[in-house]
Design a protein around this motif. Structure first.
Motif, PDB file in Angstrom:
ATOM      1  N   SER A  98      40.136  13.985   8.107  1.00 27.11           N
ATOM      2  CA  SER A  98      40.110  15.278   9.047  1.00 27.11           C
ATOM      3  C   SER A  98      39.791  14.953  10.498  1.00 27.11           C
ATOM      4  O   SER A  98      39.893  15.704  11.287  1.00 27.11           O
ATOM      5  N   ASP A 112      37.653  17.399  12.618  1.00 23.59           N
ATOM      6  CA  ASP A 112      38.208  18.312  13.232  1.00 23.59           C
ATOM      7  C   ASP A 112      38.204  19.706  12.335  1.00 23.59           C
ATOM      8  O   ASP A 112      38.823  19.654  10.983  1.00 23.59           O
ATOM      9  N   PRO A 113      37.608  20.725  12.410  1.00 25.61           N
ATOM     10  CA  PRO A 113      37.463  21.707  11.597  1.00 25.61           C
ATOM     11  C   PRO A 113      38.936  22.251  11.359  1.00 25.61           C
ATOM     12  O   PRO A 113      38.954  22.694  10.084  1.00 25.61           O
ATOM     13  N   GLU A 150      40.597  19.766   8.956  1.00 26.81           N
ATOM     14  CA  GLU A 150      39.776  20.061   7.718  1.00 26.81           C
ATOM     15  C   GLU A 150      40.391  21.334   6.741  1.00 26.81           C
ATOM     16  O   GLU A 150      40.747  20.727   5.590  1.00 26.81           O
ATOM     17  N   GLN A 151      40.584  22.173   7.383  1.00 29.92           N
ATOM     18  CA  GLN A 151      41.033  23.362   6.638  1.00 29.92           C
ATOM     19  C   GLN A 151      42.357  23.422   6.110  1.00 29.92           C
ATOM     20  O   GLN A 151      42.817  23.521   4.958  1.00 29.92           O
ATOM     21  N   SER A 163      32.462  17.633   4.873  1.00 32.27           N
ATOM     22  CA  SER A 163      32.818  18.771   5.770  1.00 32.27           C
ATOM     23  C   SER A 163      32.298  18.460   7.351  1.00 32.27           C
ATOM     24  O   SER A 163      31.043  17.827   7.535  1.00 32.27           O
ATOM     25  N   SER A 164      33.003  18.974   8.215  1.00 30.94           N
ATOM     26  CA  SER A 164      32.561  18.784   9.731  1.00 30.94           C
ATOM     27  C   SER A 164      31.276  19.720  10.110  1.00 30.94           C
ATOM     28  O   SER A 164      30.508  19.540  11.007  1.00 30.94           O
ATOM     29  N   LEU A 179      31.336  23.070  10.195  1.00 36.20           N
ATOM     30  CA  LEU A 179      31.885  23.947  10.942  1.00 36.20           C
ATOM     31  C   LEU A 179      32.907  24.954   9.989  1.00 36.20           C
ATOM     32  O   LEU A 179      33.507  26.039  10.664  1.00 36.20           O
ATOM     33  N   ASN A 180      33.013  24.826   8.677  1.00 38.06           N
ATOM     34  CA  ASN A 180      33.864  25.610   8.033  1.00 38.06           C
ATOM     35  C   ASN A 180      33.034  25.814   6.638  1.00 38.06           C
ATOM     36  O   ASN A 180      33.782  26.297   5.751  1.00 38.06           O
ATOM     37  N   GLU A 218      28.562  17.772  15.400  1.00 40.75           N
ATOM     38  CA  GLU A 218      28.661  18.930  16.009  1.00 40.75           C
ATOM     39  C   GLU A 218      27.622  19.686  16.096  1.00 40.75           C
ATOM     40  O   GLU A 218      26.625  19.969  14.980  1.00 40.75           O
ATOM     41  N   ALA A 239      26.717  22.279  13.183  1.00 45.12           N
ATOM     42  CA  ALA A 239      26.887  21.788  11.750  1.00 45.12           C
ATOM     43  C   ALA A 239      25.320  21.776  11.277  1.00 45.12           C
ATOM     44  O   ALA A 239      24.437  21.436  12.070  1.00 45.12           O
TER      45      ALA A 239
END
Length: 332
Positions: A102, A105-106, A109-110, A128-129, A131-132, A190, A193
């Motif tokens: 990813s 990058d959120p 990632e999605q 995960s980043s 941020l999601n 981030e 996060a």
């Protein structure tokens, strides 16, 4: 199609093994679900007939396939070893692993998670980043097992992660014990996060009551240009006097050493450098560092075991579990 090229069927396997078709089907889904002697006969029949199960068709019938998805920020350092461990674990159990990067990058990632879901993967491991959280929680509640690796805790998901707040406390205490620098640069992910916030909380807690250095947080160090900009400031401070650096990713730690050496090999002697590292980081860089070492292979295997349990025990109502990744201090 000639007899020679004709593929064996599951019914022929059952006949040769002298078991029911359903027993063969259960063996293919989970060898441990069939009695040992029956499993032996089925395995022998499969080898004798050269039977190749249609895993895609079976996955469609079951609503899922014998594939697992994995989303990680990058394919180097910690995550490279973790991915390999996950791949080996699932290979031994008849699953293929699809790995997506990813880049932290959120949005990407999605996208990766959605694409893997559309391929009917049996389960997901996501680093995960940070941020999601809402998106990942929604995905986990859709019924596909999801394990979080080295990220934040979400209610429906198992988590495999180091205790980053405690790690930050230990690193800060060690840095102070060796002589507090005038400034302390934190190389972080981030800002929003959860993992970043835990790291900062650990540093702040360790600095309470101490002759505290000025703290300079550098957020989003995975983003293009952010880490070089941080190293630029570190180099300026080191040129003026002793400064400290705490890197919360092995990649940040290694790149800081490399970039400082490129500027001036004398700079490192004026930098108190510490952080999270891989087992071979010091040997790779040719220098001794005070760092906390994570076992990425252990983390990968543990995440794979947790996910496999969720996949094979779909009816379980077990609450989510947290598996702390052990860390080892290089100075102990």
């Amino acid at each position: 199609m000639t007899q020679e090229n004709r593929k064996a069927t599951i019914r022929e396997v059952a006949q040769l093994a002298e078991v029911s078709v359903s027993s063969v089907s259960r063996y293919l889904a989970d060898p441990g679900s069939v009695r040992a002697y029956a499993a032996y006969r089925i395995r022998e029949a499969i080898q004798q007939l050269g039977y190749e199960p249609n895993t895609f068709a079976r996955g469609l019938r079951q609503g899922r396939g014998r594939t697992v998805g994995m989303v990680v920020p990058d394919l180097e350092f910690f995550y490279a070893k973790a991915c390999r461990a996950v791949g080996d674990y699932f290979y031994e159990r008849g699953y293929a692993v699809f790995v997506c990067s990813s880049d932290g990058d959120p949005a990407k990632e999605q996208f990766c998670v959605r694409q893997l879901q559309s391929q009917r993967v049996a389960g997901l491991i996501v680093s995960s980043s940070g941020l999601n959280p809402v998106f990942l929680e929604q995905q986990a509640r859709q019924g596909v097992p999801l394990v979080l690796l080295d990220g934040e805790s979400l209610p429906p998901c198992d988590l495999v992660c180091a205790d980053y707040e405690q790690a930050a406390r230990r690193l800060t205490a060690r840095l102070l014990a060796t002589g507090a620098p005038a400034g302390l640069h934190l190389l972080l992910g981030e800002e929003a996060a959860a993992r970043t916030q835990l790291c900062e909380a650990g540093v702040r807690a360790a600095l309470v009551g101490a002759d505290s250095p000025t703290v300079y947080p550098h957020y989003g160090c995975r983003r293009e240009g952010r880490l070089p900009a941080a190293v630029e400031q570190i180099a300026r401070d080191a040129a003026a006097g002793r400064t400290g650096v705490m890197a919360f990713e092995p990649e940040f730690l290694e790149q800081t050493v490399i970039q400082l050496n490129r500027r001036d090999t004398a700079l490192l002697s004026r930098v108190a450098l510490t952080g999270m590292a891989m087992p071979n980081t010091c040997d790779k860089l040719g220098t001794d560092l005070d760092c906390l070492v994570q076992d990425a292979a252990w983390a990968g295997v543990t995440a794979a075991q947790a996910l496999y349990h969720r996949i094979t025990e779909q009816q379980t109502q077990e609450p989510p579990r947290t598996y702390p990744v052990p860390v080892r201090a290089s100075w102990e």
